[in-house]
Design an enzyme around this catalytic site. Sequence first.
Site, mmCIF file in Angstrom:
data_model
loop_
_atom_site.group_PDB
_atom_site.id
_atom_site.type_symbol
_atom_site.label_atom_id
_atom_site.label_comp_id
_atom_site.label_asym_id
_atom_site.label_seq_id
_atom_site.Cartn_x
_atom_site.Cartn_y
_atom_site.Cartn_z
ATOM 1 N N LEU A 276 26.751 44.226 29.797
ATOM 2 C CA LEU A 276 28.006 45.020 29.403
ATOM 3 C C LEU A 276 29.241 44.316 29.620
ATOM 4 C CD1 LEU A 276 26.927 48.349 31.240
ATOM 5 C CD2 LEU A 276 26.561 47.730 29.086
ATOM 6 N N THR B 133 34.923 35.941 34.774
ATOM 7 C CA THR B 133 34.237 35.030 35.682
ATOM 8 C C THR B 133 32.814 35.210 35.391
ATOM 9 O OG1 THR B 133 33.760 36.573 37.496
ATOM 10 C CG2 THR B 133 35.843 35.874 37.349
ATOM 11 N N ASP C 186 31.548 33.031 42.316
ATOM 12 C CA ASP C 186 30.354 33.613 43.289
ATOM 13 C C ASP C 186 30.924 34.560 43.863
ATOM 14 O OD1 ASP C 186 28.337 34.663 44.939
ATOM 15 O OD2 ASP C 186 27.799 32.675 45.643
ATOM 16 N N ASN D 161 31.711 44.056 37.610
ATOM 17 C CA ASN D 161 31.002 44.271 36.768
ATOM 18 C C ASN D 161 29.538 43.617 37.459
ATOM 19 O OD1 ASN D 161 29.120 45.192 34.496
ATOM 20 N ND2 ASN D 161 29.222 42.897 33.909
ATOM 21 N N SER E 240 29.308 51.117 38.896
ATOM 22 C CA SER E 240 28.330 51.733 39.951
ATOM 23 C C SER E 240 27.021 51.851 39.141
ATOM 24 C CB SER E 240 28.766 52.845 40.416
ATOM 25 O OG SER E 240 27.845 53.648 41.446
ATOM 26 N N TYR F 293 18.693 48.476 45.851
ATOM 27 C CA TYR F 293 19.688 48.519 44.764
ATOM 28 C C TYR F 293 20.364 50.012 44.714
ATOM 29 C CZ TYR F 293 21.516 49.280 39.917
ATOM 30 O OH TYR F 293 22.069 49.478 38.843
ATOM 31 N N LYS G 152 24.806 50.648 45.688
ATOM 32 C CA LYS G 152 25.707 51.442 44.613
ATOM 33 C C LYS G 152 26.090 52.806 45.574
ATOM 34 C CE LYS G 152 25.072 48.605 41.029
ATOM 35 N NZ LYS G 152 26.502 48.255 40.606
ATOM 36 N N THR H 291 20.002 45.966 29.088
ATOM 37 C CA THR H 291 20.674 44.736 29.454
ATOM 38 C C THR H 291 19.628 43.948 30.338
ATOM 39 O OG1 THR H 291 21.683 45.789 31.573
ATOM 40 C CG2 THR H 291 22.804 45.912 29.591
#
Length: 282
Positions: free
Chosen positions: A19, A37, A61, A88, A139, A153, A157, A188
């Site tokens: 994305l 970045t 990083d 992101n 998120s 995971y 979030k 993705t």
Amino acid sequence: MTSAHQPITWFVTGASRGLGAHWVKAALDRGDRVAATSRSISTLDHLVETYGDRALPLQLDVSDAAAVDQAVRTAEERFGGIDVLVNNAGHALMGAVEEVSPEQARAQYDVNFFGPLWTSRAVLPGMRARGNGRIIQVSSYGGLVAYPTMGLYHSSKWALEAMSQALAGEVAGHGIHVTLVEPLTFATDLGTSAPAVKPMPVYDGVRAALMAGMQDSPFVTGDPAATADALLAIADAPNPPLRVLFGSNGIKTLRAEYDRRIDELEKWDHISQLAQGDAVPE
């Protein structure tokens, strides 16, 4: 007749793929400036070739707070300030809670929670001094629910959601808006960069049940490129929301999830009252 778009400056993490790559392209295509970045700066070389000095590739990083501070300073010195921060960068660690190693758990939080924390803190002084700014936290639908074998995971979030909601209240008086973007299902490579856990056979049944449930999911895989217009709309909105889903059919599923939570709390309210003791609330 609409007025011409006034270029703004973006700082986007995780900009080289998924994305993030679509969002960076969309911002640059409309004439904005972008500090993009990635952990590997070579993946961003094409931006300068295509967009010239409106693109600033930065190797970063996000788990390194000092490096984040330096990258933000570099972008501010180059462009004079950052109007929109898009956090992101992230990955999705799949595995039952017992299967995840301490190192994997820390790495999940370093990228998905501490990365956005460090970048948000780094841009705040400049945004506050100018009296405006946007912080867009990427998120997930998984920041609102929690499924078996995805606990680390999802919890990263959930932590991002809580921090960002608190932050929104803290900075609203300074003209800074915080929005949590919660994508549903998009094609993705979010999970490909995460380390693999060592699966325990005892959880194979849970995994199989989750996969079977996904076959009946109401979510249809969305087009990542289409999210670019949605993100630009959020960035341009005079009063953007605290939360917004990216993708369809999420609201219906969430309503059922929250109804179940309230129903359970009401069912066990006698325990809540028991815990209150003799003290009667006024």
